[in-house]
Design a protein around this motif. Structure first.
Motif, PDB file in Angstrom:
ATOM      1  N   SER A  50       0.837  -1.207   0.000  1.00  0.00           N
ATOM      2  CA  SER A  50       0.000   0.000   0.000  1.00  0.00           C
ATOM      3  C   SER A  50       0.859   1.240   0.000  1.00  0.00           C
ATOM      4  N   ARG A  61      -4.148   6.978   0.884  1.00  0.00           N
ATOM      5  CA  ARG A  61      -5.526   6.532   1.146  1.00  0.00           C
ATOM      6  C   ARG A  61      -5.599   5.871   2.513  1.00  0.00           C
ATOM      7  N   THR A  62      -4.914   6.482   3.451  1.00  0.00           N
ATOM      8  CA  THR A  62      -4.901   6.028   4.837  1.00  0.00           C
ATOM      9  C   THR A  62      -5.033   7.244   5.741  1.00  0.00           C
ATOM     10  N   VAL A  83     -14.067   3.925  12.070  1.00  0.00           N
ATOM     11  CA  VAL A  83     -13.738   2.777  11.213  1.00  0.00           C
ATOM     12  C   VAL A  83     -14.825   2.550  10.164  1.00  0.00           C
ATOM     13  N   ASP A  84     -16.086   2.580  10.581  1.00  0.00           N
ATOM     14  CA  ASP A  84     -17.184   2.348   9.635  1.00  0.00           C
ATOM     15  C   ASP A  84     -17.143   3.363   8.492  1.00  0.00           C
ATOM     16  N   VAL A  86     -14.490   5.376   7.504  1.00  0.00           N
ATOM     17  CA  VAL A  86     -13.238   5.343   6.751  1.00  0.00           C
ATOM     18  C   VAL A  86     -13.224   4.157   5.786  1.00  0.00           C
ATOM     19  N   GLU A  87     -13.617   2.982   6.271  1.00  0.00           N
ATOM     20  CA  GLU A  87     -13.601   1.801   5.415  1.00  0.00           C
ATOM     21  C   GLU A  87     -14.617   1.914   4.279  1.00  0.00           C
ATOM     22  N   GLY A  90     -13.180   3.532   1.378  1.00  0.00           N
ATOM     23  CA  GLY A  90     -12.042   2.881   0.742  1.00  0.00           C
ATOM     24  C   GLY A  90     -10.698   3.296   1.307  1.00  0.00           C
ATOM     25  N   TYR A  91     -10.695   3.805   2.537  1.00  0.00           N
ATOM     26  CA  TYR A  91      -9.456   4.204   3.199  1.00  0.00           C
ATOM     27  C   TYR A  91      -9.097   3.190   4.285  1.00  0.00           C
ATOM     28  N   GLY A  92      -7.828   3.182   4.658  1.00  0.00           N
ATOM     29  CA  GLY A  92      -7.364   2.426   5.810  1.00  0.00           C
ATOM     30  C   GLY A  92      -7.176   3.352   6.996  1.00  0.00           C
ATOM     31  N   LEU A  93      -6.941   2.763   8.154  1.00  0.00           N
ATOM     32  CA  LEU A  93      -6.773   3.551   9.378  1.00  0.00           C
ATOM     33  C   LEU A  93      -5.575   3.033  10.161  1.00  0.00           C
TER      34      LEU A  93
END
Length: 324
Positions: A50, A61-62, A83-84, A86-87, A90-93
């Motif tokens: 990534s 994209r994080t 989290v809900d 961001v995901e 299409g992003y990560g955390l």
């Protein structure tokens, strides 16, 4: 052995730059070459990191998220809201805590320098606001969750501590309670001062028992004031854990809740529904705080200007059997 981008380039007879362009769907590569590279990627089972993809695209994209500790009672709900959101985008955390104090902050700062994420969500660890503000001035998009009354010069999402506590006081007054015991959180937190002022605006005659947001603090406060003969007909605790401790101490002393003493907490954690009796409490929209902050940050990254003033989400009183 891990397949590398160099392996793909050698097998496809192209440069590593060309492979990178194919991975990132850049238009500079002709269709035949792109098809050959994708075929090699599939055959070799190459999985691009990534970080490499993000570097080529100019974005990771994080998002990063900095919190004081995962032991704070409402952090889990805030985190779930983040989290809900961001995901779904299409992003990560990447999650960072400050359990090790200065060492944790220094390690986190190195991640900022390495551009490991595109923007930052913060539940402010103590004594870090100046550092975070400096990062924001340096170009890092930041949204603060629960600014604790400090209103920094960057976007934030807050809740109504003053009005929430005032609503608790009005409910107790409507029930005929006139001698409340107020169990606070740490006095240096602005949210604690807001809750004290809000409660006092409705019920100015009350006894304050300093606490630290723990179950033990609620238990100790009630035990101490019962032993001292302090007259009180109700308890307003600044969080649900302290309220649960107060319930336990009252039960151990033979006091009936709510007949002898009514009890109200603050937060509406899942545990509030399962105390004995179930806890009346001021609901903080923790999940919505996280969701709203994440949407603001994602919007900013997409070119939507964040509000200059804090976004305020209201609290509301949830009435259960501890203070009907």
């Amino acid at each position: 052995m891990r397949v590398t981008i160099a392996d793909v380039a050698r097998e496809a007879g192209v440069s590593k730059t060309t492979v990178s362009r194919v991975i990132n769907t850049r238009s500079e590569v002709d269709r035949a070459t792109a098809a050959r590279v994708r075929s090699v990627i599939g055959r070799l089972g190459y999985v691009p990191s990534s970080g490499a993809v993000g570097l080529a695209r100019g974005t990771s994209r994080t998002l990063g998220m900095l919190v004081p500790s995962l032991t704070w009672s409402w952090i889990a709900e805030v985190l779930q809201g983040v989290v809900d959101t961001v995901e779904a985008a299409g992003y990560g955390l990447l999650l960072y805590t400050c359990n090790r104090g200065t060492e944790s902050v220094e390690r986190f700062a190195s991640q900022v320098s390495a551009r490991a994420f595109d923007g930052l969500l913060v539940v402010e660890p103590e004594n870090t606001l100046d550092t975070i503000a400096a990062m924001h001035r340096g170009g890092l998009p930041v949204v603060l969750i629960d600014d604790r009354g400090r209103h920094p010069a960057f976007p934030s999402v807050v809740t109504t501590n003053h009005e929430g506590a005032a609503g608790a006081a009005r409910h107790l007054r409507a029930g005929g309670r006139r001698r409340p015991l107020v169990i606070t959180g740490p006095g240096h937190f602005p949210c604690v001062q807001d809750r004290l002022r809000g409660f006092a605006s409705v019920l100015p005659e009350h006894v304050v028992a300093p606490g630290d947001f723990t179950e033990r603090a609620g238990r100790d406060a009630v035990e101490r004031h019962l032993a001292a003969g302090t007259p009180f007909d109700s308890v307003f605790a600044h969080n649900d854990l302290s309220a649960a401790g107060a319930l336990r101490a009252l039960r151990a002393a033979g006091r009936t809740v709510p007949d002898d003493v009514a009890v109200i907490g603050f937060d509406d954690l899942p545990m509030a529904r399962h105390t004995e009796p179930p806890l009346t409490t001021v609901r903080q929209p923790a999940g919505l705080l996280g969701e709203t902050a994440a949407r603001m940050l994602l919007g900013h990254l997409g070119g939507v200007r964040a509000p200059d003033e804090p976004v305020v989400l209201p609290t509301d009183l949830v009435v259960r059997r501890s203070a009907p």
